[in-house]
Design an enzyme around this catalytic site. Structure first.
Site, PDB file in Angstrom:
ATOM      1  N   HIS A 159      -7.561  -5.539  -0.160  1.00 27.97           N
ATOM      2  CA  HIS A 159      -6.393  -4.675  -0.296  1.00 27.97           C
ATOM      3  C   HIS A 159      -5.139  -5.364   0.249  1.00 27.97           C
ATOM      4  O   HIS A 159      -4.055  -4.810   0.192  1.00 27.97           O
ATOM      5  CB  HIS A 159      -6.667  -3.368   0.460  1.00 27.97           C
ATOM      6  CG  HIS A 159      -5.628  -2.321   0.266  1.00 27.97           C
ATOM      7  ND1 HIS A 159      -5.242  -1.855  -0.972  1.00 27.97           N
ATOM      8  CD2 HIS A 159      -4.882  -1.621   1.174  1.00 27.97           C
ATOM      9  CE1 HIS A 159      -4.306  -0.929  -0.818  1.00 27.97           C
ATOM     10  NE2 HIS A 159      -4.068  -0.770   0.479  1.00 27.97           N
TER      11      HIS A 159
ATOM     12  N   SER B 205       0.834  -1.197   0.000  1.00 30.14           N
ATOM     13  CA  SER B 205       0.000   0.000   0.000  1.00 30.14           C
ATOM     14  C   SER B 205       0.879   1.260   0.000  1.00 30.14           C
ATOM     15  O   SER B 205       1.746   1.396  -0.857  1.00 30.14           O
ATOM     16  CB  SER B 205      -0.931  -0.045   1.214  1.00 30.14           C
ATOM     17  OG  SER B 205      -1.951   0.897   1.079  1.00 30.14           O
TER      18      SER B 205
ATOM     19  N   ASP C   4     -10.200  -4.405  -5.467  1.00 30.26           N
ATOM     20  CA  ASP C   4      -9.563  -3.712  -4.344  1.00 30.26           C
ATOM     21  C   ASP C   4     -10.216  -2.343  -4.202  1.00 30.26           C
ATOM     22  O   ASP C   4     -10.062  -1.484  -5.068  1.00 30.26           O
ATOM     23  CB  ASP C   4      -8.045  -3.571  -4.600  1.00 30.26           C
ATOM     24  CG  ASP C   4      -7.306  -2.913  -3.439  1.00 30.26           C
ATOM     25  OD1 ASP C   4      -7.967  -2.339  -2.541  1.00 30.26           O
ATOM     26  OD2 ASP C   4      -6.067  -2.973  -3.441  1.00 30.26           O
TER      27      ASP C   4
END
Lengths: 112, 431, 267
Positions: free
Chosen positions: C245, C95, C217
């Site tokens: 995610h 991320s 996602d």
């Protein structure tokens, strides 16, 4: 730590205040209040009987000085009876042994 | 208790005529059904595929969302019903945990109403497994948590207010301590006046940073050849004691200029204190006041001092011996209108050091019991161990002694050492 | 300063293997990689750490100023690399950490020789000609909810963990993992993360780069994966058949395979 206990009785010479336990910063207020509320006649003698006094710091010395001043203002006398060694040592150090008449016990202190 | 009709008995047989078990009778009475319960239960129900796609959703939840079933089933995923924070939480915490544990319960999230409103909810999910153990779908219940959230926010507000109050209190406390420290400093000399042919050192330790101490000391010139010093202890602590300390300090300095005789200086102080504080609020102090007369030709210094109720000064001789300088009968200063003070004299030879201290040192507790005090005897023995050393070294040694008392130090302690350096400078052993 | 203690650095795996640094994303800590480490440990030396303010890092080292930009977090990475004297290591970031890795590789090019970006996003907010997946209002709401609701965010998981009787060790691990973040520091990290725009930094990447994205996602949609892939010259994009995610948690086998496959082909 021992709680402070006081008893007031009256001898022919005047009031006798028996003080036992610990006399320090936390308990001295009670004694100050008690002493300054005592009524003394001119010529009487206030006796502080310290037989049961276990501990006394500078706050206790202050209380004795207050008692001294209180007696003087009333034209009365003051005397200490049965001063324990630990307190006697402090009284000598600060010169108060020459200001307060000292007696071995309250009988001697209340002789006219 | 309803027996639910598993065991038809004679009593039940009567009802068979109406073709109803008690269970069914109650159900009919309530006009309830499993279907009805699912759709209009007081909580939201939701079933999703393993990837989150919504397969079934009840009327209660649709009403909360303000959505029609057709717009949701097969078209949206559970995370789509959530606010952004909820989505993030779902992706990073909720979904991974559910996957690993097979269930998750009581998680606080928010769902979005179609008109933009938000409903705080508590969400629980379980994974339903097929006969061979493979995960098939996720069943989720959604409880309205508006009341609870309001309560939580109340708690949060209270917590923030408490945190704020604590911070302010801490700031106030810091400010007060700073002010006290400045006041405390004002009661002590910033530097000790240099005395020709002598070395001076001092140390002051407060027992508590919150309380102004009542100990004081000073060293200052009277004229080109003569210096004066004092050290003492005002009874009590706090602002009242500090006021007495201040009065005492300036009275002694002024008195010394007028008449440097030690007894005379203490007598002046006694008059001032007694006049100012009397009756039910007596304020007094113990003090040693003295003068120093250095003789440049011999290197000797004559000390004249007087004491009012103060512990005796120590003299550490260059030959390794230590002695008290007794001043018997000196009365507390400020107690009586006419007080007696006793004076004494000594000569400091090179290598000798005079040490003044307050009773914080001798009255330090050496055990948990406050009747076991350090005392003068132990002090004398300790002092002898450092006799012959320079004033600075002596103060260091005494400071170390105070450190060793730890919690046994109940009172402030002031130390002042006045030494005549030895003629042949000794090589100090490294500490 | 003791960087290894500050960032709670863990070094595991094969000490002779090439070093792989695993970097957690927002709201998590190094425990997020527990399903990844076993797949790497035989052949690689694995370095795990917590950003200051997360997990078991030294919270006293936190500074709101420093961590108000992704550079502050990248500085953490560069300092960890320097403390361990890493050379040519592979940085795996999840991320926002994928972007932190890009910045760290710019700061210490000799130390980081390849990047794996797991569900990266260089900008979360939609912009002209760019779909990040979130509106500016969404992000405002997120930050406000973090601001006002740290009761729920940080404490919500505790009862869940308690009920996990089958694998208590998992519960303990997760409780630490999910609840250890200080809420005030998490708010700073959230603000830094979701208001960041690192799109221009992608062009500067010169090292071999693998991008992993998921088919579904909600945090980093596929348009974002495509954007990152197009912008980083020579990068490789793998779309994992996974939802969510966190593919390293939801589809660990596929994720691990993609990473090890990429690592095996490096030089």
């Amino acid at each position: 730590m021992n709680p402070l206990k006081t008893t007031t009785r009256h001898a022919p010479t005047g009031p006798v205040l028996e003080i036992s336990g610990d006399l320090d910063y936390t308990t001295v207020g009670e004694l100050r209040a008690l002493v300054t509320a005592l009524t003394l006649q001119p010529g009487q003698r206030l006796v502080l009987d310290l037989t049961g006094l276990e501990f006394c710091d500078s706050s206790g010395i202050t209380a004795m000085i207050i008692a001294h001043n209180h007696a003087q203002a009333a034209h009365a006398d003051i005397a200490l009876a049965a001063v324990p060694d630990h307190t006697l040592r402090v009284l000598r150090l600060v010169g108060l042994d020459r200001i307060f008449p000292l007696h071995p016990d309250s009988d001697a202190a209340t002789q006219p | 208790m309803c027996r639910a009709g598993q065991e038809p008995g004679p009593h039940d047989a009567d009802h068979d005529k109406n073709d109803k078990t008690p269970h069914a009778a109650f159900a009919a009475l309530l006009e309830d059904s499993v279907e009805e319960l699912y759709e209009n239960a007081p909580c939201g129900y939701l079933s999703t595929l393993m990837d989150g796609t919504i397969a079934k959703i009840n009327t209660t939840l649709l009403d909360w969302l303000g959505l029609e079933g057709e717009a949701v089933v097969g078209r949206m995923r559970f995370a789509d019903l959530l606010t952004v924070g909820g989505k993030l939480y779902h992706e990073t915490h909720f979904a991974p945990l559910l996957r690993m544990q097979g269930e998750i319960s009581g998680v606080a999230l928010e769902i979005k109403e179609v008109d933009g409103g938000r409903i705080p909810v508590l969400v629980s999910s379980v994974v339903k497994h097929g006969s061979s153990g493979e995960p098939q779908l996720i069943r989720t219940t959604v409880f309205d948590a508006r009341e609870r959230r309001a309560y939580e926010q109340e708690l949060l507000r209270a917590r923030k207010a408490a945190e704020q109050a604590r911070k302010e209190a801490e700031a106030d406390r810091t400010r007060l301590q700073d002010a006290l420290a400045v006041l405390q400093q004002s009661l002590l000399p910033s530097v000790l006046a240099p005395v020709p042919g002598m070395e001076a050192a001092a140390h002051y330790r407060t027992a508590s940073p919150d309380r102004l101490g009542g100990d004081f000391y000073d060293l200052f010139p009277i004229n080109a050849d003569r210096f004066a010093f004092f050290l003492g202890d005002v009874c009590g602590k706090g602002p009242q004691a500090a006021a007495v300390t201040s009065l005492t300090r300036y009275t002694l300095r002024a008195a010394a200029v007028h008449d440097p005789d030690p007894v005379s200086a203490l007598t002046t102080l006694n008059q001032v204190l007694h006049e100012r504080y009397t009756g039910d609020d007596p304020r007094y102090c113990t003090t040693i006041f003295g003068t120093l007369d250095p003789d440049p030709t011999t290197g000797q210094v004559t000390v004249r001092l007087a004491s009012g109720g103060h512990p005796p000064a120590l003299v550490l001789r260059g030959n390794g011996k230590a002695e008290f300088l007794p001043t018997p009968g000196g009365l507390l200063v400020g107690v009586l209108p006419a007080a007696a003070f006793s004076a004494t004299t000594t000569v400091l030879d090179p290598g000798d050091t005079l040490v003044l201290y307050t009773d914080g040192l001798t009255e330090a507790r050496t055990s948990g019991d406050r009747t076991a005090l350090y005392g003068e005897e132990a002090l004398l023995e300790f002092a002898a161990g450092h006799a012959g050393r320079p004033a600075r070294h002596v103060i260091q040694a005494f400071t170390g002694l105070l450190d060793g008392f730890g919690d046994g130090l109940d009172d402030d302690t002031a130390l002042l050492a006045l030494g005549v350096p030895a003629r042949t400078p000794r090589t100090e052993a490294p500490a | 300063m003791d960087i290894e203690r500050r960032n709670n650095v863990t070094v595991t795996g094969n000490p002779r293997g090439r070093t792989v640094v695993l970097a957690h994303g927002f709201g998590c800590d190094q425990n997020m990689w527990r399903l990844t480490v076993p797949a790497l440990a035989d052949d690689y030396r694995v370095v795990l750490f917590d950003y200051v303010g997360s997990g078991r890092s030294d919270l006293s080292a936190f500074s709101e100023d420093r961590y108000a930009s992704l550079d502050g977090y990248a500085q953490d990475v560069a300092e960890v690399c320097e403390a361990l004297d890493l050379r040519d290591a592979v940085f795996v970031g999840h991320s926002v950490s994928a972007m932190i890795g890009v910045l760290a590789a710019g700061m210490a090019p000799e130390r980081l020789g390849a990047l794996v970006m797991v569900a990266p996003s260089p900008r979360y907010i939609d912009d002209e000609g760019y779909r990040g997946g979130f509106s500016a209002e969404d992000i405002d709401e997120l930050l406000v909810s973090l601001e006002s609701n740290y009761l729920g965010w940080s404490a919500a998981m505790a009862p869940v963990i308690m009920g996990n009787a089958d694998r208590p060790e998992l519960g303990e691990e997760l409780k630490n993992s999910f609840c250890a973040t200080d809420p005030d520091m998490a708010r700073v990290f959230a603000r830094t993360t979701f208001l960041s725009d690192s799109r221009d930094d992608l062009k500067a990447v010169t090292v071999p780069t693998l991008i992993l994205e998921c088919t579904q996602d909600v945090i980093a949609p596929r348009e974002v994966g495509a954007f990152v892939h197009q912008t980083i010259p020579g990068s490789k994009l793998v779309t994992l058949d996974a939802t969510g995610h966190c593919p390293h948690l939801s589809a660990p086998e596929a994720t691990n395979e993609a990473i090890t496959d990429f690592l095996a082909r490096l030089r």
